[in-house]
Design an enzyme around this catalytic site. Structure first.
Site, PDB file in Angstrom:
ATOM      1  N   ARG A   1      -1.014   1.782   2.950  1.00  0.00           N
ATOM      2  CA  ARG A   1      -0.971   2.946   2.049  1.00  0.00           C
ATOM      3  C   ARG A   1      -2.043   3.992   2.381  1.00  0.00           C
ATOM      4  O   ARG A   1      -2.615   4.628   1.483  1.00  0.00           O
ATOM      5  CB  ARG A   1      -1.110   2.525   0.578  1.00  0.00           C
ATOM      6  CG  ARG A   1      -0.096   1.538   0.119  1.00  0.00           C
ATOM      7  CD  ARG A   1       1.334   2.077   0.122  1.00  0.00           C
ATOM      8  NE  ARG A   1       2.260   0.970  -0.066  1.00  0.00           N
ATOM      9  CZ  ARG A   1       2.883   0.339   0.942  1.00  0.00           C
ATOM     10  NH1 ARG A   1       2.730   0.738   2.205  1.00  0.00           N
ATOM     11  NH2 ARG A   1       3.689  -0.661   0.715  1.00  0.00           N
TER      12      ARG A   1
ATOM     13  N   SER B   1       3.806   1.161  -8.469  1.00  0.00           N
ATOM     14  CA  SER B   1       2.686   0.224  -8.605  1.00  0.00           C
ATOM     15  C   SER B   1       1.410   0.983  -8.938  1.00  0.00           C
ATOM     16  O   SER B   1       1.014   1.897  -8.211  1.00  0.00           O
ATOM     17  CB  SER B   1       2.481  -0.550  -7.303  1.00  0.00           C
ATOM     18  OG  SER B   1       3.605  -1.361  -7.070  1.00  0.00           O
TER      19      SER B   1
ATOM     20  N   GLU C   1      -3.758   2.282  -7.004  1.00  0.00           N
ATOM     21  CA  GLU C   1      -2.952   2.720  -5.856  1.00  0.00           C
ATOM     22  C   GLU C   1      -2.568   4.182  -6.055  1.00  0.00           C
ATOM     23  O   GLU C   1      -2.423   4.940  -5.116  1.00  0.00           O
ATOM     24  CB  GLU C   1      -1.691   1.855  -5.731  1.00  0.00           C
ATOM     25  CG  GLU C   1      -0.783   2.338  -4.618  1.00  0.00           C
ATOM     26  CD  GLU C   1       0.253   1.333  -4.165  1.00  0.00           C
ATOM     27  OE1 GLU C   1      -0.031   0.124  -4.206  1.00  0.00           O
ATOM     28  OE2 GLU C   1       1.338   1.765  -3.756  1.00  0.00           O
TER      29      GLU C   1
END
Ligand SMILES: Cc1cc2nc3c(=O)[nH]c(=O)nc-3n(C[C@H](O)[C@H](O)[C@H](O)COP(=O)(O)OP(=O)(O)OC[C@H]3O[C@@H](n4cnc5c(N)ncnc54)[C@H](O)[C@@H]3O)c2cc1C
Length: 323
Positions: free
Chosen positions: A187, A243, A316
């Site tokens: 990510r 998420s 996140e």
């Protein structure tokens, strides 16, 4: 919030076809449906206009912020100061590999401008019988956001098939950057780090080339359908940012949150999803909740998980704007 409004001459962007609006609520432009206004807001539909707009903003020292699908950003209730560029550059093309450059490798290129919806692009590639992007058929957001974040699902990620990206860099140069120079990791990417360093004046992804391969069309479609069905079964459909926290090494954020007894916990209009504990959902949509509700619930989750499991959960999602 407005500091720059009276100083700017908005006729210059109007002259190259970009209409800039003021004090536009951003909640409808995010998947969480919360957040305050953009001081300035400009949708762009062509890469040429995107380049000119960013160069103009730099020339007048107006901080700009690229908004793709708004599926990974929690925008503060006080909004974003500066110019929010809403990226709607959506051209897509399949290009054969030029045989003078690739004499023994005829895998085609899938060209996409950065405002293309990643899931739509993946579905299009599946329909063309191309393999490589099946994992992305249900991942929200744009190609630009996906390249910055190295989006991924079902064991696949952007970096697996990205060939290169056209970027307007911080020095105002348009550069074709090979995928391996983007240093994609879980990510993240070098672009994401550069965006953090050069806040308000960072690099802009203009377009990308994926390199895919032709395969068994029926098998490709079946795999994509299976991924879609899995997502529908396991993830909530209410507005969310996906998420909320990264998975800590060797564990799952959702498991830790659920084991801490937090499923269903509410703050204001938002709650921990009863279906997937790493999702915070806003069932009422625009107007029913605030970014402050989400931030408060995130803090409560972090404190509880820390106290129960001794694990520090790292967001996140990205918090942007005037917090
Ligand atoms: C229901 C749901 C499910 C999700 N599932 C997944 C998943 O399975 N896997 C996954 O990886 N993510 C997932 N996400 C998160 C999200 O979809 C990804 O992070 C996505 O790639 C973000 O893209 P975006 O266009 O929405 O970016 P935005 O949220 O609009 O922006 C994210 C960041 O990228 C920057 N940015 C956007 N476009 C550009 C550009 N052209 N140039 C420079 N910077 C740019 C923005 O300024 C911002 O900093 C999910 C989200 C939701 C809501």
């Amino acid at each position: 919030m407005s500091t720059t409004a009276t100083l700017l001459d908005l006729r210059t962007p109007a002259a190259f076809g970009v209409e800039i609006q003021q004090q536009v609520s951003l909640a409808p432009y995010t998947t969480m449906k919360v957040g305050g206004p953009a001081e300035y807001f400009a949708p762009v539909t062509t890469v040429a206009a995107l380049i000119r707009l960013v160069r103009w903003a730099r020339s007048v020292e107006l901080p700009y912020y690229l908004l793709g699908g708004g599926s990974n950003v929690l925008i503060a209730d006080a909004g974003i100061r500066g110019l929010v560029i809403y990226n709607r550059c959506r051209q897509v093309r399949v290009d054969a590999a030029p045989c003078c450059v690739f004499p023994v490798d005829d895998r085609p290129f899938l060209f996409a401008e950065s405002g293309v919806a990643l899931a739509g692009l993946a579905r299009q590639s599946v329909a063309e019988g191309l393999t490589g992007l099946e994992w992305a058929v249900s991942v929200p957001g744009t190609v630009g956001g996906a390249v910055v974040n190295n989006a991924g699902a079902h064991g696949g990620e952007v970096k697996d098939n990205l060939y290169d990206a056209m970027v307007l860099d911080e020095q105002d140069e348009i550069r074709e950057i090979p995928a391996d120079e983007l240093e994609h990791a879980y990510r993240s990417s070098s672009l994401k780090r550069r965006l953090a360093v050069k806040a308000g004046f960072g690099p802009v992804v203009l377009s990308v080339n994926f390199r895919l391969a032709y395969g068994d069309a029926a098998a490709i479609r079946a795999q994509a359908d299976a991924y879609l069905a899995h997502r529908r079964r396991t993830q909530p459909s209410e507005p969310s940012l996906g998420s909320t926290f990264k998975n800590p090494a060797g564990d799952f954020a959702g498991r830790l949150i659920e084991a801490a007894g937090l499923k269903g916990t509410q703050v204001g209009g938002v709650q921990v999803s009863t279906q997937h504990a790493n999702f915070i959902v806003n069932p009422g949509g625009v107007g029913a909740a605030s970014a402050g509700d989400v931030a408060a619930l995130m803090a409560q989750i972090q404190q509880t998980v820390q106290a129960r499991h001794g694990v520090s959960l790292e967001p996140e999602i990205q918090m942007v704007g005037e917090w």
